[in-house]
Scaffold this motif. Structure first.
Motif, PDB file in Angstrom:
ATOM      1  N   GLU A  43       0.837  -1.201   0.000  1.00 40.82           N
ATOM      2  CA  GLU A  43       0.000   0.000   0.000  1.00 40.82           C
ATOM      3  C   GLU A  43       0.871   1.249   0.000  1.00 40.82           C
ATOM      4  OE1 GLU A  43      -3.677  -2.043   2.337  1.00 40.82           O
ATOM      5  OE2 GLU A  43      -2.428  -0.600   3.399  1.00 40.82           O
ATOM      6  N   GLU A  44       1.943   1.179   0.850  1.00 46.29           N
ATOM      7  CA  GLU A  44       2.840   2.320   0.953  1.00 46.29           C
ATOM      8  C   GLU A  44       3.491   2.584  -0.410  1.00 46.29           C
ATOM      9  OE1 GLU A  44       5.221   1.925   4.582  1.00 46.29           O
ATOM     10  OE2 GLU A  44       6.657   3.140   3.483  1.00 46.29           O
ATOM     11  N   ALA A  45       3.852   1.492  -1.075  1.00 44.70           N
ATOM     12  CA  ALA A  45       4.537   1.618  -2.360  1.00 44.70           C
ATOM     13  C   ALA A  45       3.674   2.315  -3.387  1.00 44.70           C
ATOM     14  CB  ALA A  45       4.916   0.234  -2.871  1.00 44.70           C
ATOM     15  N   THR A  46       2.384   2.166  -3.258  1.00 42.69           N
ATOM     16  CA  THR A  46       1.526   2.775  -4.268  1.00 42.69           C
ATOM     17  C   THR A  46       1.316   4.258  -3.984  1.00 42.69           C
ATOM     18  OG1 THR A  46      -0.460   2.280  -3.023  1.00 42.69           O
ATOM     19  CG2 THR A  46       0.247   0.633  -4.643  1.00 42.69           C
ATOM     20  N   SER A 104       2.125   8.830 -11.387  1.00 40.26           N
ATOM     21  CA  SER A 104       2.076   8.456 -12.800  1.00 40.26           C
ATOM     22  C   SER A 104       1.700   6.991 -13.034  1.00 40.26           C
ATOM     23  CB  SER A 104       3.428   8.744 -13.440  1.00 40.26           C
ATOM     24  OG  SER A 104       4.437   8.194 -12.643  1.00 40.26           O
ATOM     25  N   THR A 105       2.007   6.104 -12.051  1.00 38.57           N
ATOM     26  CA  THR A 105       1.752   4.693 -12.274  1.00 38.57           C
ATOM     27  C   THR A 105       0.565   4.229 -11.426  1.00 38.57           C
ATOM     28  OG1 THR A 105       4.131   4.500 -12.395  1.00 38.57           O
ATOM     29  CG2 THR A 105       2.882   2.446 -12.375  1.00 38.57           C
ATOM     30  N   PRO A 106      -0.520   3.779 -12.033  1.00 39.05           N
ATOM     31  CA  PRO A 106      -1.631   3.270 -11.231  1.00 39.05           C
ATOM     32  C   PRO A 106      -1.147   2.118 -10.360  1.00 39.05           C
ATOM     33  CG  PRO A 106      -2.203   3.383 -13.562  1.00 39.05           C
ATOM     34  CD  PRO A 106      -0.741   3.682 -13.461  1.00 39.05           C
ATOM     35  N   ALA A 117      19.811   4.019 -17.473  1.00 36.19           N
ATOM     36  CA  ALA A 117      20.440   4.731 -18.592  1.00 36.19           C
ATOM     37  C   ALA A 117      19.359   5.097 -19.599  1.00 36.19           C
ATOM     38  CB  ALA A 117      21.517   3.869 -19.245  1.00 36.19           C
ATOM     39  N   ASP A 118      18.573   6.087 -19.249  1.00 37.22           N
ATOM     40  CA  ASP A 118      17.501   6.505 -20.143  1.00 37.22           C
ATOM     41  C   ASP A 118      17.060   7.924 -19.766  1.00 37.22           C
ATOM     42  OD1 ASP A 118      15.290   5.865 -22.088  1.00 37.22           O
ATOM     43  OD2 ASP A 118      14.120   6.362 -20.304  1.00 37.22           O
ATOM     44  N   PRO A 119      17.031   8.850 -20.745  1.00 35.90           N
ATOM     45  CA  PRO A 119      16.688  10.239 -20.412  1.00 35.90           C
ATOM     46  C   PRO A 119      15.321  10.371 -19.737  1.00 35.90           C
ATOM     47  CG  PRO A 119      17.489  10.071 -22.673  1.00 35.90           C
ATOM     48  CD  PRO A 119      17.396   8.676 -22.147  1.00 35.90           C
ATOM     49  N   ALA A 120      14.335   9.624 -20.216  1.00 35.93           N
ATOM     50  CA  ALA A 120      12.990   9.766 -19.641  1.00 35.93           C
ATOM     51  C   ALA A 120      12.978   9.298 -18.181  1.00 35.93           C
ATOM     52  CB  ALA A 120      11.987   8.962 -20.463  1.00 35.93           C
ATOM     53  N   LEU A 121      13.731   8.243 -17.893  1.00 32.81           N
ATOM     54  CA  LEU A 121      13.775   7.755 -16.507  1.00 32.81           C
ATOM     55  C   LEU A 121      14.521   8.746 -15.608  1.00 32.81           C
ATOM     56  CD1 LEU A 121      14.424   3.917 -16.947  1.00 32.81           C
ATOM     57  CD2 LEU A 121      12.293   5.082 -16.370  1.00 32.81           C
ATOM     58  N   LEU A 122      15.554   9.365 -16.169  1.00 32.38           N
ATOM     59  CA  LEU A 122      16.283  10.373 -15.387  1.00 32.38           C
ATOM     60  C   LEU A 122      15.364  11.542 -15.046  1.00 32.38           C
ATOM     61  CD1 LEU A 122      19.161   9.291 -15.315  1.00 32.38           C
ATOM     62  CD2 LEU A 122      19.910  11.431 -16.302  1.00 32.38           C
ATOM     63  N   GLU A 123      14.567  11.917 -16.006  1.00 32.61           N
ATOM     64  CA  GLU A 123      13.625  13.014 -15.790  1.00 32.61           C
ATOM     65  C   GLU A 123      12.627  12.620 -14.692  1.00 32.61           C
ATOM     66  OE1 GLU A 123      12.098  14.384 -19.497  1.00 32.61           O
ATOM     67  OE2 GLU A 123      11.012  16.059 -18.559  1.00 32.61           O
ATOM     68  N   GLU A 124      12.210  11.369 -14.745  1.00 29.39           N
ATOM     69  CA  GLU A 124      11.272  10.881 -13.727  1.00 29.39           C
ATOM     70  C   GLU A 124      11.933  10.935 -12.331  1.00 29.39           C
ATOM     71  OE1 GLU A 124       9.739   6.956 -14.607  1.00 29.39           O
ATOM     72  OE2 GLU A 124       8.655   6.869 -12.710  1.00 29.39           O
ATOM     73  N   ILE A 125      13.199  10.536 -12.277  1.00 31.68           N
ATOM     74  CA  ILE A 125      13.920  10.564 -10.987  1.00 31.68           C
ATOM     75  C   ILE A 125      14.013  12.007 -10.480  1.00 31.68           C
ATOM     76  CG2 ILE A 125      16.184  10.177  -9.914  1.00 31.68           C
ATOM     77  CD1 ILE A 125      16.452   7.744 -11.869  1.00 31.68           C
ATOM     78  N   LEU A 126      14.330  12.918 -11.382  1.00 32.93           N
ATOM     79  CA  LEU A 126      14.433  14.326 -10.990  1.00 32.93           C
ATOM     80  C   LEU A 126      13.104  14.816 -10.409  1.00 32.93           C
ATOM     81  CD1 LEU A 126      15.895  17.145 -11.002  1.00 32.93           C
ATOM     82  CD2 LEU A 126      14.842  17.515 -13.209  1.00 32.93           C
ATOM     83  N   ARG A 127      12.006  14.468 -11.075  1.00 27.50           N
ATOM     84  CA  ARG A 127      10.689  14.928 -10.614  1.00 27.50           C
ATOM     85  C   ARG A 127      10.372  14.409  -9.224  1.00 27.50           C
ATOM     86  NH1 ARG A 127       7.014  12.606 -13.502  1.00 27.50           N
ATOM     87  NH2 ARG A 127       8.076  12.108 -15.458  1.00 27.50           N
ATOM     88  N   LYS A 128      10.933  13.265  -8.883  1.00 30.72           N
ATOM     89  CA  LYS A 128      10.596  12.654  -7.591  1.00 30.72           C
ATOM     90  C   LYS A 128      11.656  12.921  -6.521  1.00 30.72           C
ATOM     91  CE  LYS A 128       7.724   9.241  -9.801  1.00 30.72           C
ATOM     92  NZ  LYS A 128       7.545   7.901 -10.344  1.00 30.72           N
ATOM     93  N   MET A 188       9.480   4.651  -3.899  1.00 26.97           N
ATOM     94  CA  MET A 188       8.936   5.320  -5.098  1.00 26.97           C
ATOM     95  C   MET A 188       8.821   4.309  -6.237  1.00 26.97           C
ATOM     96  SD  MET A 188      12.194   7.541  -6.456  1.00 26.97           S
ATOM     97  CE  MET A 188      12.334   8.578  -5.032  1.00 26.97           C
ATOM     98  N   THR A 189       8.225   4.751  -7.345  1.00 24.15           N
ATOM     99  CA  THR A 189       8.295   3.911  -8.537  1.00 24.15           C
ATOM    100  C   THR A 189       9.160   4.631  -9.561  1.00 24.15           C
ATOM    101  OG1 THR A 189       6.379   4.916  -9.572  1.00 24.15           O
ATOM    102  CG2 THR A 189       5.991   2.919  -8.266  1.00 24.15           C
ATOM    103  N   ILE A 190       9.901   3.836 -10.300  1.00 33.01           N
ATOM    104  CA  ILE A 190      10.681   4.385 -11.414  1.00 33.01           C
ATOM    105  C   ILE A 190      10.513   3.429 -12.581  1.00 33.01           C
ATOM    106  CG2 ILE A 190      12.986   5.012 -12.259  1.00 33.01           C
ATOM    107  CD1 ILE A 190      13.674   5.647  -9.309  1.00 33.01           C
ATOM    108  N   GLY A 191      10.071   3.963 -13.689  1.00 28.28           N
ATOM    109  CA  GLY A 191       9.848   3.116 -14.867  1.00 28.28           C
ATOM    110  C   GLY A 191       8.800   2.046 -14.593  1.00 28.28           C
ATOM    111  N   GLY A 192       7.912   2.317 -13.652  1.00 28.16           N
ATOM    112  CA  GLY A 192       6.843   1.360 -13.346  1.00 28.16           C
ATOM    113  C   GLY A 192       7.237   0.308 -12.311  1.00 28.16           C
TER     114      GLY A 192
END
Ligand code: HEM
Length: 517
Positions: free
Chosen positions: A30-33, A38-40, A102-113, A403-407
């Motif tokens: 539950e905590e993880a969700t 962004s991820t249901p 190693a992925d720009p979109a995932l890095l952006e996600e990490i930054l946001r979180k 947190m979640t990263i890349g789902g």
């Protein structure tokens, strides 16, 4: 920072494994969700679903990094791993599981979180030394509120506007570097080679940073370097060398009082003896000036005067921070300059184009900060060097909450290894990734990189490199002055084998000849 994961792998307990197991209990799931906008919740994949190398029982894939062919070549091992497992994978190092990205979109996600206090695993040996001597440390080793307070006190005078004030003084240090290269290469007969060039570039970066922070020249590039300064330079070299030896099991080294640990402590003590004196002198000077009513209004205030005037940091905190800023800026910039010289010597047509830009904008005069705005090819060459050889090929973050990263669910306190080198060599982002092609950064010439997160040699977000503008200016100014006087040419034995020794380095001897133009 590249070896951070290795170093911390066995240094910390089995917390991550416990958390991974806990994830399968109802409350942890539950905590993880909770934090995932962004991820249901139903789509979150468990941590254990992350792909990754199988590794050895108990040790995981730790031993792979010690294989002969992988020593100093961790960047290439990571590249192979990402090819095999994709843009995000999990790797076991002893009791710990790190996640490589190693992925720009995932890095952006990490930054946001990232939250208010992004956390980067520090050099363990530095932290141990600070604890031993009861020091607070600085931006490199601290976290949370103290890190934020330090950053807020120090960053203003390191921003581009402030850095342009230092250009004149930085140019004088460059003059000394160019002269020193001149007589050092002459001492080597007609070879045009400079022995231990990287060492000379390290001295250049030391001299420049201390000049900026303390408004004082200490003479690292003098023909006759004083004994005191020489000892200081030697202590820094020993501190970095032993720091590298302590990358793994620093705690154990300390416990067993091994030779590298003792030398590490001794060298830090010597660094403090010398640098703390200088810093305290400068604090005294500017405090007096401030007490006598000098104002700090306006843009052009000296670095230390500004820092003292904000009253955000105590005297000891200023000393610790200046020392860590200084340490953060030596090797990184020196290695970048060395790689740039190497690449220019290797690619004569690019050097010719760069010299044409320098001659066109400046002729033989020294650059001012406004000149740099007209030197887009120089900037492209520097960017391309940092893309090919990012001094810190693997940056890192420690997650400060689940947190979640890349789902995928990622537990708190996981080390995320951010593979800067792998991304900047991704052929889908940078065609012909192993080629030195500054034109790819020139508008209107070729495609510019699609996402700013695909090229992050200075890190990202509020925890990114605070010395970035100083580093870039140093590289621009030194390169201009070097090329105003010399052609960089390949020597007979031209090949180098770049390796990661805490940082990416071409090695101490650079096979580049400095030939008078
Ligand atoms: C080409 C040269 C340089 C490169 C590639 C570089 C790269 C980096 C990177 C990747 C980080 C970590 C950022 C993050 O975690 O997101 C960093 C942090 C840092 N760098 Fe640099 N750096 C360079 C030069 C410098 C210079 C010249 C200075 C000092 C004048 C400096 C001082 C620091 C400090 C103090 C930090 C810690 C910042 C914080 O945690 O708040 N660096 N650098």
């Amino acid at each position: 920072m590249s070896d951070i994961a290795l170093r911390r792998a066995l240094g910390q307990g089995a917390r991550v494994l416990r958390q991974t197991r806990a994830m399968f209990t109802t409350s942890a799931t539950e905590e993880a969700t909770a934090p995932t906008a962004s991820t249901p919740a139903t789509d979150i994949k468990p941590f254990t679903d992350l792909p990754g190398p199988k590794g050895w029982p108990i040790l995981g894939s730790f031993p792979d990094y010690f294989k002969k062919e992988n020593q100093g070549q961790m960047h290439e091992l990571m590249r192979r791993r990402h090819r095999q497992f994709g843009k995000i994978f999990r790797e076991q190092f002893g009791p710990r599981h790190n996640v490589a990205v190693a992925d720009p979109a995932l890095l952006e996600e990490i930054l946001r979180k990232e939250g208010k206090y992004p956390s980067r695993p520090p050099y363990e040996s530095w932290v141990l030394y600070n604890t031993l001597r009861n020091r607070q440390g600085g931006l490199m080793t601290s976290d949370k509120e103290y890190w934020r307070r330090s950053r807020s006190a120090l960053a203003t005078k390191l921003r581009p506007k402030a850095v342009s004030d230092y250009v004149e003084g930085m140019n004088q240090v460059c003059v000394d570097l160019v002269d020193r290269i001149g007589y050092l290469k002459d001492e080597k007969g007609g070879t045009h080679l400079v022995p231990r060039l990287l060492n000379e570039l390290n001295k250049f970066t030391m001299e420049t940073i201390l000049y900026i922070m303390l408004n004082k020249r200490i003479g690292c590039l003098d023909r006759e370097v004083s004994e005191k300064v020489n000892n200081f330079i030697q202590s820094i070299a020993t501190m970095f060398l032993t720091g590298h030896q302590l990358m793994v099991y620093a705690n154990l080294h300390k416990l067993l009082r091994t030779r590298p640990w003792k030398e590490h402590v001794q060298s830090w003590d010597k660094i403090y003896d010398f640098a703390a004196d200088l810093i305290n002198q400068r604090i005294d000077e500017v405090s007096k000036e401030l007490e006598s009513g000098e104002t700090v209004e306006g843009e052009h205030v000296d670095f230390m005067k500004y820092v003292v005037s904000t009253h955000q940091l105590s005297r000891n905190e200023i000393v610790d921070n200046i020392i860590e800023i200084f340490m953060g800026g030596i090797d990184t910039t020196a290695n970048s300059l060395a790689f740039l010289f190497y690449l220019l010597a290797k690619n004569e047509h690019i050097q010719t184009k760069l010299i044409a830009e320098i001659d066109n904008v400046l002729g033989k005069r020294q650059p001012g900060s406004s000149d740099l705005q007209n030197m887009s090819y120089l900037k492209a060459c520097v960017k391309e060097t940092l893309r090919l050889f990012p001094p810190i090929p693997m940056n890192a973050r420690t997650t400060t909450e689940d947190m979640t990263i890349g789902g995928y669910f990622i537990p708190k306190d996981t080390i995320l290894m951010l593979n800067v080198y792998v991304m900047s060599h991704d052929e889908n982002i940078f065609p012909d990734p192993d080629e030195f092609r500054p034109d790819r950064w020139m508008r209107g010439e070729e495609e510019v990189a699609p996402s700013p997160f695909s090229f992050v040699p200075f890190g990202f977000g509020t925890r990114s490199c605070v010395g970035r503008r100083i580093a870039e200016s140093q590289i621009y100014l030194a390169t201009i002055q070097i090329l105003q006087r010399y052609w960089l040419k390949k020597s007979d034995k031209f090949d180098i084998k770049p390796s990661v020794r805490t940082q990416f380095t071409p090695g101490p001897e650079l096979p580049v000849m400095f030939v008078e133009r």
